[in-house]
Design a protein around this motif. Structure first.
Motif, short mmCIF file in Angstrom:
data_model
loop_
_atom_site.label_atom_id
_atom_site.label_comp_id
_atom_site.label_asym_id
_atom_site.label_seq_id
_atom_site.Cartn_x
_atom_site.Cartn_y
_atom_site.Cartn_z
N VAL A 224 39.04 71.74 31.93
CA VAL A 224 39.01 72.70 33.04
C VAL A 224 37.63 72.72 33.69
O VAL A 224 37.50 72.68 34.92
CB VAL A 224 39.43 74.11 32.55
N HIS A 225 36.58 72.73 32.86
CA HIS A 225 35.22 72.76 33.43
C HIS A 225 34.93 71.51 34.25
O HIS A 225 34.39 71.60 35.35
CB HIS A 225 34.19 72.90 32.30
N ASN A 226 35.32 70.35 33.72
CA ASN A 226 35.10 69.09 34.45
C ASN A 226 35.80 69.09 35.79
O ASN A 226 35.24 68.72 36.81
CB ASN A 226 35.60 67.89 33.63
N LYS A 227 37.06 69.52 35.78
CA LYS A 227 37.84 69.54 37.04
C LYS A 227 37.16 70.46 38.04
O LYS A 227 37.04 70.13 39.23
CB LYS A 227 39.26 70.04 36.77
N GLU A 228 36.71 71.62 37.55
CA GLU A 228 36.11 72.59 38.48
C GLU A 228 34.76 72.10 38.99
O GLU A 228 34.45 72.24 40.18
CB GLU A 228 36.02 73.96 37.83
N GLN A 229 33.96 71.51 38.10
CA GLN A 229 32.64 71.00 38.52
C GLN A 229 32.79 69.91 39.57
O GLN A 229 32.01 69.84 40.52
CB GLN A 229 31.89 70.46 37.32
N ARG A 230 33.82 69.08 39.39
CA ARG A 230 34.01 67.97 40.36
C ARG A 230 34.80 68.40 41.58
O ARG A 230 35.04 67.61 42.48
CB ARG A 230 34.76 66.83 39.68
N GLY A 231 35.24 69.64 41.57
CA GLY A 231 36.02 70.15 42.69
C GLY A 231 37.38 69.47 42.81
O GLY A 231 37.95 69.39 43.90
N GLU A 232 37.88 68.95 41.69
CA GLU A 232 39.19 68.27 41.73
C GLU A 232 40.33 69.26 41.52
O GLU A 232 40.17 70.27 40.85
CB GLU A 232 39.25 67.21 40.62
N GLU A 233 41.47 68.94 42.10
CA GLU A 233 42.67 69.77 41.92
C GLU A 233 43.19 69.62 40.49
O GLU A 233 43.11 68.52 39.93
CB GLU A 233 43.77 69.26 42.86
N TRP A 234 43.67 70.67 39.93
CA TRP A 234 44.34 70.58 38.63
C TRP A 234 45.39 71.67 38.55
O TRP A 234 45.32 72.68 39.25
CB TRP A 234 43.32 70.66 37.48
N SER A 235 46.36 71.43 37.69
CA SER A 235 47.48 72.37 37.61
C SER A 235 47.38 73.20 36.34
O SER A 235 47.43 72.68 35.23
CB SER A 235 48.80 71.60 37.63
#
Ligand code: KG4
Ligand code: ZN
Length: 336
Positions: A224-235
Protein backbone atom coordinates in the motif's frame (compact mmCIF):
# COMPACT_ATOMS: atom_id res chain seq x y z
CA UNK A 1 -26.48 -35.43 39.73
CA UNK A 2 -29.61 -33.59 38.62
CA UNK A 3 -30.59 -34.68 35.10
CA UNK A 4 -30.89 -31.32 33.40
CA UNK A 5 -28.56 -28.74 34.95
CA UNK A 6 -29.56 -25.11 34.44
CA UNK A 7 -26.51 -22.92 34.02
CA UNK A 8 -26.15 -19.16 33.80
CA UNK A 9 -23.15 -18.03 31.73
CA UNK A 10 -21.61 -14.56 32.04
CA UNK A 11 -19.01 -13.01 29.72
CA UNK A 12 -17.28 -9.63 30.11
CA UNK A 13 -13.67 -10.15 28.99
CA UNK A 14 -13.56 -7.46 26.31
CA UNK A 15 -16.23 -5.17 24.85
CA UNK A 16 -19.28 -7.43 25.11
CA UNK A 17 -21.39 -7.77 28.26
CA UNK A 18 -23.27 -11.02 27.81
CA UNK A 19 -25.42 -13.47 29.77
CA UNK A 20 -27.06 -16.72 28.68
CA UNK A 21 -28.99 -19.58 30.24
CA UNK A 22 -28.71 -23.18 29.10
CA UNK A 23 -30.57 -26.28 30.19
CA UNK A 24 -28.21 -29.10 29.32
CA UNK A 25 -27.13 -28.17 25.78
CA UNK A 26 -30.35 -26.35 25.01
CA UNK A 27 -29.94 -22.61 24.81
CA UNK A 28 -32.79 -20.82 26.59
CA UNK A 29 -31.51 -17.25 26.24
CA UNK A 30 -28.49 -15.41 24.89
CA UNK A 31 -28.34 -11.68 25.69
CA UNK A 32 -25.64 -9.22 24.76
CA UNK A 33 -24.78 -5.53 25.08
CA UNK A 34 -21.77 -4.38 23.08
CA UNK A 35 -19.61 -1.30 23.43
CA UNK A 36 -17.96 -2.04 20.05
CA UNK A 37 -19.63 0.90 18.28
CA UNK A 38 -18.57 3.26 21.03
CA UNK A 39 -15.05 1.80 20.92
CA UNK A 40 -14.93 2.16 17.10
CA UNK A 41 -14.57 5.93 17.60
CA UNK A 42 -11.19 5.26 19.22
CA UNK A 43 -10.05 2.67 16.67
CA UNK A 44 -9.85 -0.12 19.25
CA UNK A 45 -10.99 -1.16 22.70
CA UNK A 46 -10.38 1.41 25.46
CA UNK A 47 -10.27 -0.71 28.65
CA UNK A 48 -11.78 1.98 30.88
CA UNK A 49 -14.77 2.42 28.55
CA UNK A 50 -15.26 -1.35 28.40
CA UNK A 51 -15.32 -1.60 32.21
CA UNK A 52 -17.81 1.25 32.55
CA UNK A 53 -20.18 -0.20 29.96
CA UNK A 54 -20.01 -3.61 31.68
CA UNK A 55 -20.79 -2.00 35.05
CA UNK A 56 -23.81 -0.20 33.62
CA UNK A 57 -25.08 -3.20 31.66
CA UNK A 58 -24.40 -6.34 33.66
CA UNK A 59 -27.38 -6.30 35.99
CA UNK A 60 -29.85 -5.70 33.17
CA UNK A 61 -28.25 -8.22 30.81
CA UNK A 62 -28.37 -10.98 33.44
CA UNK A 63 -31.97 -10.12 34.38
CA UNK A 64 -32.94 -10.21 30.72
CA UNK A 65 -31.22 -13.58 30.21
CA UNK A 66 -33.20 -15.07 33.12
CA UNK A 67 -36.45 -13.45 31.99
CA UNK A 68 -36.16 -14.57 28.34
CA UNK A 69 -35.27 -18.08 29.53
CA UNK A 70 -38.33 -18.06 31.80
CA UNK A 71 -36.12 -19.12 34.69
CA UNK A 72 -36.06 -17.85 38.30
CA UNK A 73 -32.57 -17.35 39.66
CA UNK A 74 -33.35 -19.78 42.49
CA UNK A 75 -33.70 -22.57 39.90
CA UNK A 76 -30.09 -22.20 38.66
CA UNK A 77 -27.62 -24.99 39.39
CA UNK A 78 -24.40 -23.05 38.73
CA UNK A 79 -22.98 -19.76 37.50
CA UNK A 80 -20.22 -19.98 34.87
CA UNK A 81 -18.18 -16.86 34.24
CA UNK A 82 -15.13 -15.86 32.21
CA UNK A 83 -12.21 -15.22 34.59
CA UNK A 84 -9.55 -14.81 31.85
CA UNK A 85 -8.02 -14.11 29.49
CA UNK A 86 -9.03 -10.54 28.83
CA UNK A 87 -8.95 -6.99 30.12
CA UNK A 88 -8.60 -7.12 33.89
CA UNK A 89 -11.06 -4.34 34.70
CA UNK A 90 -13.61 -5.76 32.29
CA UNK A 91 -13.23 -9.32 33.61
CA UNK A 92 -13.60 -8.14 37.21
CA UNK A 93 -17.05 -6.70 36.54
CA UNK A 94 -18.47 -10.05 35.35
CA UNK A 95 -16.50 -12.12 37.84
CA UNK A 96 -17.51 -10.03 40.88
CA UNK A 97 -21.12 -10.09 39.77
CA UNK A 98 -21.03 -13.88 39.28
CA UNK A 99 -19.42 -14.41 42.69
CA UNK A 100 -22.16 -12.41 44.38
CA UNK A 101 -24.79 -14.36 42.49
CA UNK A 102 -23.30 -17.76 43.33
CA UNK A 103 -22.75 -16.84 46.97
CA UNK A 104 -26.24 -15.38 47.38
CA UNK A 105 -27.89 -18.43 45.83
CA UNK A 106 -25.49 -20.92 47.44
CA UNK A 107 -24.71 -22.58 44.10
CA UNK A 108 -21.32 -23.43 42.58
CA UNK A 109 -19.22 -20.90 40.73
CA UNK A 110 -17.39 -22.10 37.61
CA UNK A 111 -14.53 -19.92 36.37
CA UNK A 112 -14.24 -20.38 32.61
CA UNK A 113 -11.22 -19.81 30.38
CA UNK A 114 -12.57 -17.60 27.57
CA UNK A 115 -10.77 -19.59 24.89
CA UNK A 116 -12.19 -22.86 26.19
CA UNK A 117 -15.56 -21.13 25.84
CA UNK A 118 -14.90 -20.52 22.13
CA UNK A 119 -14.10 -24.22 21.74
CA UNK A 120 -17.27 -25.24 23.60
CA UNK A 121 -19.56 -23.22 21.28
CA UNK A 122 -19.64 -26.26 18.95
CA UNK A 123 -21.40 -28.32 21.65
CA UNK A 124 -24.40 -26.00 21.39
CA UNK A 125 -24.48 -26.37 17.63
CA UNK A 126 -24.54 -30.15 17.72
CA UNK A 127 -26.19 -31.54 20.82
CA UNK A 128 -24.63 -35.01 20.42
CA UNK A 129 -21.07 -33.79 19.78
CA UNK A 130 -18.40 -35.69 21.71
CA UNK A 131 -14.61 -35.97 21.27
CA UNK A 132 -12.48 -36.95 19.50
CA UNK A 133 -12.37 -34.00 17.11
CA UNK A 134 -9.95 -31.47 15.69
CA UNK A 135 -10.73 -27.79 16.18
CA UNK A 136 -9.69 -24.64 14.40
CA UNK A 137 -9.54 -21.80 16.90
CA UNK A 138 -9.22 -18.35 15.34
CA UNK A 139 -9.97 -15.26 17.39
CA UNK A 140 -8.52 -11.81 18.04
CA UNK A 141 -5.96 -13.14 20.50
CA UNK A 142 -5.47 -16.81 19.57
CA UNK A 143 -5.09 -18.94 16.47
CA UNK A 144 -4.41 -22.64 16.78
CA UNK A 145 -5.25 -26.13 15.57
CA UNK A 146 -6.25 -28.35 18.48
CA UNK A 147 -6.93 -32.01 19.02
CA UNK A 148 -9.51 -32.91 21.65
CA UNK A 149 -8.95 -36.61 22.30
CA UNK A 150 -11.42 -36.83 25.17
CA UNK A 151 -13.24 -34.29 27.34
CA UNK A 152 -10.18 -33.99 29.55
CA UNK A 153 -7.41 -34.33 26.96
CA UNK A 154 -6.64 -31.36 24.76
CA UNK A 155 -3.52 -31.16 22.60
CA UNK A 156 -2.31 -28.03 20.83
CA UNK A 157 -1.07 -29.24 17.45
CA UNK A 158 0.13 -25.87 16.28
CA UNK A 159 -0.58 -22.19 16.25
CA UNK A 160 0.49 -18.80 15.10
CA UNK A 161 4.11 -17.91 15.61
CA UNK A 162 3.28 -14.21 15.85
CA UNK A 163 -0.06 -12.41 15.31
CA UNK A 164 -3.44 -14.09 15.73
CA UNK A 165 -5.63 -14.26 12.60
CA UNK A 166 -8.16 -11.75 13.96
CA UNK A 167 -5.37 -9.40 14.96
CA UNK A 168 -4.02 -9.58 11.37
CA UNK A 169 -7.50 -8.74 10.02
CA UNK A 170 -7.72 -5.77 12.41
CA UNK A 171 -4.27 -4.48 11.42
CA UNK A 172 -4.89 -4.86 7.69
CA UNK A 173 -8.25 -3.12 8.15
CA UNK A 174 -6.41 -0.15 9.62
CA UNK A 175 -4.06 -0.02 6.60
CA UNK A 176 -7.16 -0.02 4.37
CA UNK A 177 -8.78 2.74 6.52
CA UNK A 178 -11.62 0.44 7.60
CA UNK A 179 -13.25 0.79 11.03
CA UNK A 180 -12.73 -1.38 14.13
CA UNK A 181 -13.29 -4.28 14.48
CA UNK A 182 -11.69 -4.92 11.11
CA UNK A 183 -12.66 -8.52 10.33
CA UNK A 184 -16.24 -8.04 9.11
CA UNK A 185 -15.25 -4.91 7.12
CA UNK A 186 -12.36 -6.67 5.37
CA UNK A 187 -14.71 -9.55 4.58
CA UNK A 188 -17.34 -7.22 3.09
CA UNK A 189 -14.75 -5.38 0.98
CA UNK A 190 -13.13 -8.65 -0.16
CA UNK A 191 -16.47 -9.68 -1.68
CA UNK A 192 -16.07 -6.79 -4.15
CA UNK A 193 -12.50 -7.71 -5.11
CA UNK A 194 -10.43 -10.52 -6.61
CA UNK A 195 -7.42 -12.26 -5.05
CA UNK A 196 -5.00 -11.00 -7.70
CA UNK A 197 -2.40 -9.23 -5.54
CA UNK A 198 0.57 -11.60 -5.05
CA UNK A 199 1.04 -12.60 -1.41
CA UNK A 200 4.24 -13.91 0.20
CA UNK A 201 4.90 -17.65 0.10
CA UNK A 202 6.35 -17.78 3.61
CA UNK A 203 2.89 -18.08 5.16
CA UNK A 204 2.50 -21.53 3.63
CA UNK A 205 6.10 -22.35 4.47
CA UNK A 206 5.61 -22.32 8.26
CA UNK A 207 6.18 -25.88 9.40
CA UNK A 208 3.83 -28.48 10.90
CA UNK A 209 0.58 -26.96 12.05
CA UNK A 210 2.13 -23.58 12.81
CA UNK A 211 1.55 -20.46 10.77
CA UNK A 212 2.76 -16.90 10.70
CA UNK A 213 0.94 -13.66 9.94
CA UNK A 214 3.53 -10.96 10.46
CA UNK A 215 5.12 -11.39 7.01
CA UNK A 216 1.74 -11.17 5.33
CA UNK A 217 0.82 -8.06 7.28
CA UNK A 218 4.15 -6.34 6.51
CA UNK A 219 3.80 -7.26 2.84
CA UNK A 220 0.43 -5.52 2.67
CA UNK A 221 1.66 -2.44 4.52
CA UNK A 222 4.61 -2.19 2.07
CA UNK A 223 2.40 -2.80 -0.97
CA UNK A 224 0.00 0.00 0.00
CA UNK A 225 2.80 2.44 0.88
CA UNK A 226 4.65 1.76 -2.37
CA UNK A 227 1.53 2.25 -4.46
CA UNK A 228 0.74 5.51 -2.68
CA UNK A 229 4.30 6.84 -2.86
CA UNK A 230 4.41 6.17 -6.59
CA UNK A 231 0.95 7.60 -7.07
CA UNK A 232 -0.17 4.35 -8.73
CA UNK A 233 -3.77 3.14 -8.76
CA UNK A 234 -4.55 0.16 -6.58
CA UNK A 235 -7.70 -1.61 -5.54
CA UNK A 236 -8.53 -1.81 -1.84
CA UNK A 237 -11.02 -4.56 -2.57
CA UNK A 238 -8.41 -6.66 -4.39
CA UNK A 239 -5.96 -6.23 -1.50
CA UNK A 240 -8.72 -7.29 0.95
CA UNK A 241 -9.60 -10.35 -1.17
CA UNK A 242 -5.94 -11.33 -1.61
CA UNK A 243 -5.19 -10.96 2.08
CA UNK A 244 -8.34 -12.83 3.08
CA UNK A 245 -7.60 -15.87 0.95
CA UNK A 246 -3.90 -15.94 1.93
CA UNK A 247 -4.76 -15.62 5.62
CA UNK A 248 -7.62 -18.12 5.71
CA UNK A 249 -6.88 -20.84 3.13
CA UNK A 250 -3.93 -21.98 5.19
CA UNK A 251 -6.08 -22.31 8.32
CA UNK A 252 -8.65 -24.49 6.59
CA UNK A 253 -5.95 -26.60 4.90
CA UNK A 254 -3.98 -27.24 8.07
CA UNK A 255 -7.11 -28.08 10.04
CA UNK A 256 -8.19 -30.71 7.53
CA UNK A 257 -4.65 -32.07 7.36
CA UNK A 258 -4.63 -32.41 11.18
CA UNK A 259 -8.01 -34.17 11.21
CA UNK A 260 -6.78 -36.69 8.65
CA UNK A 261 -3.53 -37.27 10.52
CA UNK A 262 -5.35 -37.74 13.83
CA UNK A 263 -7.90 -39.97 12.09
CA UNK A 264 -10.90 -38.16 13.54
CA UNK A 265 -14.19 -37.87 11.68
CA UNK A 266 -15.24 -34.52 13.06
CA UNK A 267 -13.88 -30.99 12.73
CA UNK A 268 -15.15 -28.10 14.87
CA UNK A 269 -14.25 -24.42 14.95
CA UNK A 270 -14.55 -21.41 17.22
CA UNK A 271 -13.53 -17.77 17.67
CA UNK A 272 -14.45 -14.49 15.98
CA UNK A 273 -12.68 -15.22 12.69
CA UNK A 274 -14.87 -18.32 12.21
CA UNK A 275 -17.73 -15.87 11.56
CA UNK A 276 -15.99 -15.15 8.24
CA UNK A 277 -18.13 -16.45 5.36
CA UNK A 278 -15.17 -17.16 3.09
CA UNK A 279 -13.50 -19.30 5.78
CA UNK A 280 -16.75 -21.13 6.55
CA UNK A 281 -17.18 -22.00 2.87
CA UNK A 282 -13.56 -23.07 2.53
CA UNK A 283 -13.78 -25.28 5.61
CA UNK A 284 -16.96 -26.91 4.43
CA UNK A 285 -15.53 -27.46 0.94
CA UNK A 286 -12.31 -29.07 2.20
CA UNK A 287 -14.05 -31.09 4.93
CA UNK A 288 -16.63 -32.27 2.39
CA UNK A 289 -13.90 -33.42 0.00
CA UNK A 290 -12.07 -35.25 2.81
CA UNK A 291 -15.28 -36.90 4.08
CA UNK A 292 -15.09 -35.05 7.42
CA UNK A 293 -18.09 -33.94 9.43
CA UNK A 294 -17.87 -30.18 10.10
CA UNK A 295 -19.56 -28.53 13.09
CA UNK A 296 -19.58 -24.74 12.77
CA UNK A 297 -21.17 -22.64 15.50
CA UNK A 298 -23.66 -20.03 14.26
CA UNK A 299 -21.88 -16.81 13.29
CA UNK A 300 -23.06 -14.92 16.36
CA UNK A 301 -21.69 -17.69 18.57
CA UNK A 302 -18.25 -17.40 17.01
CA UNK A 303 -17.68 -13.87 18.26
CA UNK A 304 -17.81 -13.25 22.01
CA UNK A 305 -21.01 -14.40 23.70
CA UNK A 306 -22.16 -15.93 26.98
CA UNK A 307 -23.79 -19.06 25.53
CA UNK A 308 -20.34 -20.52 24.89
CA UNK A 309 -19.29 -19.72 28.48
CA UNK A 310 -22.39 -21.54 29.75
CA UNK A 311 -21.56 -24.45 27.41
CA UNK A 312 -18.03 -24.76 28.80
CA UNK A 313 -19.57 -24.33 32.28
CA UNK A 314 -21.75 -27.36 31.61
CA UNK A 315 -18.71 -29.50 30.71
CA UNK A 316 -17.04 -28.39 33.96
CA UNK A 317 -20.24 -28.95 35.93
CA UNK A 318 -20.52 -32.49 34.58
CA UNK A 319 -16.88 -33.10 35.54
CA UNK A 320 -17.49 -31.65 39.03
CA UNK A 321 -14.90 -28.92 38.47
CA UNK A 322 -15.93 -25.87 40.47
CA UNK A 323 -14.04 -22.72 41.43
CA UNK A 324 -13.53 -21.16 44.86
CA UNK A 325 -15.05 -17.73 45.51
CA UNK A 326 -11.47 -16.48 45.86
CA UNK A 327 -10.77 -17.05 42.14
CA UNK A 328 -9.21 -13.96 40.60
CA UNK A 329 -9.40 -12.41 37.14
CA UNK A 330 -6.37 -13.12 34.96
CA UNK A 331 -5.24 -11.11 31.96
CA UNK A 332 -3.65 -14.11 30.31
CA UNK A 333 -4.00 -17.82 30.96
CA UNK A 334 -2.80 -20.91 29.10
CA UNK A 335 -5.32 -22.94 27.16
CA UNK A 336 -5.29 -25.81 29.65
O1 KG4 B 1 -13.42 -14.23 19.39
P1 KG4 B 1 -13.52 -12.76 19.29
O2 KG4 B 1 -14.86 -12.13 19.25
O3 KG4 B 1 -12.73 -12.08 20.47
C1 KG4 B 1 -11.56 -12.62 21.00
O4 KG4 B 1 -11.68 -13.50 21.87
O5 KG4 B 1 -10.49 -12.20 20.49
O6 KG4 B 1 -12.66 -12.37 18.00
C2 KG4 B 1 -12.56 -11.06 17.60
C3 KG4 B 1 -11.73 -11.06 16.32
C4 KG4 B 1 -11.42 -9.66 15.84
O7 KG4 B 1 -10.05 -9.59 15.53
C5 KG4 B 1 -12.29 -9.50 14.61
O8 KG4 B 1 -11.76 -8.64 13.63
C6 KG4 B 1 -12.36 -10.94 14.12
O9 KG4 B 1 -12.45 -11.71 15.28
N1 KG4 B 1 -13.54 -11.15 13.26
C7 KG4 B 1 -13.46 -11.49 11.96
C8 KG4 B 1 -14.78 -11.51 11.48
N2 KG4 B 1 -15.63 -11.22 12.52
C9 KG4 B 1 -14.84 -11.00 13.60
N3 KG4 B 1 -12.39 -11.74 11.17
C10 KG4 B 1 -12.63 -12.03 9.89
N4 KG4 B 1 -13.88 -12.06 9.35
C11 KG4 B 1 -14.97 -11.81 10.09
N5 KG4 B 1 -16.20 -11.83 9.57
ZN1 ZN C 1 -13.36 -14.22 22.22
Amino acid sequence: MKKEPLILGIESSCDETAAAVIRRRELLSDEIVSSAQLQARFGGVVPEIASRVHTDAIDEVVSRALCVAGVKKEELDAVAVTYGAGLLGALLVGLSFAKGFAYGLNIPLIGVNHIRGHLAAAYLEEKTLEPPFVTLLASGGHTAVLYTRSRSELEVLGGTLDDAAGEAFDKVARVLSLPYPGGPHVEALAREGRPVVPMPKMLKGAGGYDFSYSGLKTHIINYVHNKEQRGEEWSKADVAASFQSAALDILAEKTVQAALEKKVHTVTAGGGVIANGYLREKLSLLCGRAGLHLVLPEKKRCTDNAAMIAAEGLLRFEAGQFSPLTINAEASIPLR
